[in-house]
Write a protein that holds these residues in place. Structure first.
Motif, PDB file in Angstrom:
ATOM      1  N   GLN A 111       0.865  -1.171   0.000  1.00 15.14           N
ATOM      2  CA  GLN A 111       0.000   0.000   0.000  1.00 15.14           C
ATOM      3  C   GLN A 111       0.910   1.231   0.000  1.00 15.14           C
ATOM      4  O   GLN A 111       1.716   1.413   0.916  1.00 15.14           O
ATOM      5  N   ARG A 129      -2.710   0.204  -4.244  1.00 12.66           N
ATOM      6  CA  ARG A 129      -2.662  -1.083  -3.557  1.00 12.66           C
ATOM      7  C   ARG A 129      -2.215  -2.163  -4.531  1.00 12.66           C
ATOM      8  O   ARG A 129      -2.529  -2.116  -5.725  1.00 12.66           O
ATOM      9  N   ASP A 153     -10.581   6.560   1.863  1.00 18.03           N
ATOM     10  CA  ASP A 153     -11.549   6.446   2.956  1.00 18.03           C
ATOM     11  C   ASP A 153     -11.515   5.073   3.617  1.00 18.03           C
ATOM     12  O   ASP A 153     -11.759   4.953   4.822  1.00 18.03           O
ATOM     13  N   ASP A 154     -11.212   4.039   2.840  1.00 21.20           N
ATOM     14  CA  ASP A 154     -11.218   2.680   3.377  1.00 21.20           C
ATOM     15  C   ASP A 154      -9.825   2.218   3.799  1.00 21.20           C
ATOM     16  O   ASP A 154      -9.582   1.021   3.974  1.00 21.20           O
ATOM     17  N   ALA A 155      -8.897   3.165   3.966  1.00 20.48           N
ATOM     18  CA  ALA A 155      -7.511   2.812   4.274  1.00 20.48           C
ATOM     19  C   ALA A 155      -7.392   2.058   5.590  1.00 20.48           C
ATOM     20  O   ALA A 155      -7.946   2.473   6.615  1.00 20.48           O
ATOM     21  N   GLN A 156      -6.674   0.953   5.544  1.00 23.74           N
ATOM     22  CA  GLN A 156      -6.357   0.165   6.736  1.00 23.74           C
ATOM     23  C   GLN A 156      -4.925  -0.339   6.600  1.00 23.74           C
ATOM     24  O   GLN A 156      -4.354  -0.349   5.514  1.00 23.74           O
ATOM     25  N   GLY A 157      -4.351  -0.772   7.699  1.00 25.12           N
ATOM     26  CA  GLY A 157      -3.022  -1.362   7.652  1.00 25.12           C
ATOM     27  C   GLY A 157      -1.930  -0.336   7.398  1.00 25.12           C
ATOM     28  O   GLY A 157      -2.121   0.873   7.566  1.00 25.12           O
ATOM     29  N   ASP A 158      -0.770  -0.849   6.985  1.00 31.22           N
ATOM     30  CA  ASP A 158       0.415  -0.014   6.820  1.00 31.22           C
ATOM     31  C   ASP A 158       0.499   0.586   5.418  1.00 31.22           C
ATOM     32  O   ASP A 158       0.227  -0.093   4.427  1.00 31.22           O
ATOM     33  N   TRP A 159       0.920   1.838   5.378  1.00 38.06           N
ATOM     34  CA  TRP A 159       1.135   2.534   4.119  1.00 38.06           C
ATOM     35  C   TRP A 159       2.575   3.026   4.051  1.00 38.06           C
ATOM     36  O   TRP A 159       3.164   3.401   5.057  1.00 38.06           O
TER      37      TRP A 159
END
Length: 228
Positions: A111, A129, A153-159
């Motif tokens: 991501q 992604r 808006d739906d971002a989760q986890g590591d970026w």
């Protein structure tokens, strides 16, 4: 197996990559303002090292922006000249996507928030992604003030943050597990994205090759930028 040529001059980096006989070779140099002089010799050298010629190329991929206006125009000019002569199609690829793909290759990031310094106190911004080895856009690519940059808006986890736009640091206001603010697009990763696009039948005629600047206006007055 297809033979694909990829080139990019949208930033300070100038790079070319070739897929031939299943093998990928590339050249990459950071040479600001020398792209026009260096690009064709780099292509010639790459083809010679691979033991092939331009006639063997099935399609030509290029970084279509966003990036430096002159750099993007150099790439399109060279690509169209070669593609028209060879009667081959072309594959435009986003330079922000190339940064994301390089982040996957070099850092294992699945991501990526890609940002390129757009000057005028703005950044080119896009979030990606990984899907089956390909970094795909989530949402839209935009040009905006660093402070306006957000994750999906739906971002989760590591970026992971990649690109010169991350030189704005905390002004971006986005939390990441790592950053590569010195990362520039590399034709090797452009080639990877181009292979996916070529296999999906997304190559287009050379006369349809067009830059993507994101910014319609390339210069602003101080008043327009809110500076007194």
């Amino acid at each position: 197996m297809s033979t694909l040529l990829a080139l990019d001059t949208a930033t300070e980096a100038c790079s070319v990559a070739l897929l031939h006989d299943g093998k990928v070779t590339s050249h990459y140099e950071v040479i600001p303002r020398l792209h026009a002089q260096k690009l064709l010799p780099m292509i010639k050298q790459l083809l010679e090292e691979a033991g092939t010629t331009l006639a063997a190329v099935d399609a030509i991929a290029f970084g279509r922006g966003p990036g430096a206006f002159t750099g993007v125009r150099i790439a399109i000019g060279v690509v169209q000249g070669l593609a028209f002569a060879l009667e081959r199609p072309v594959l435009p690829v986003s330079n922000l996507a190339v940064l994301a793909q390089r982040s996957l290759r070099e850092h294992g990031a699945t991501q990526v928030a890609a940002a390129i310094d757009a000057r005028m106190d703005e950044v080119y911004w896009g979030c990606y992604r990984e899907t089956a080895g390909e970094m795909r856009l989530v949402g839209s690519e935009v040009v905006q003030a660093p402070e306006a940059s957000v994750l999906p808006d739906d971002a989760q986890g590591d970026w992971f943050g990649a690109g010169t736009g991350w030189g704005y640091g905390e002004r971006l206001g986005v939390k990441t597990v790592g950053q590569a603010a010195d990362m520039l697009p590399h034709a090797q990763d452009l080639l990877t994205l181009a292979r996916f696009a070529f296999e999906r039948g997304e190559a287009i005629p050379a006369d349809q090759a067009a830059p993507v600047y994101l910014r319609d206006k390339v210069a602003q007055t101080k008043a327009e930028r809110g500076i007194i």
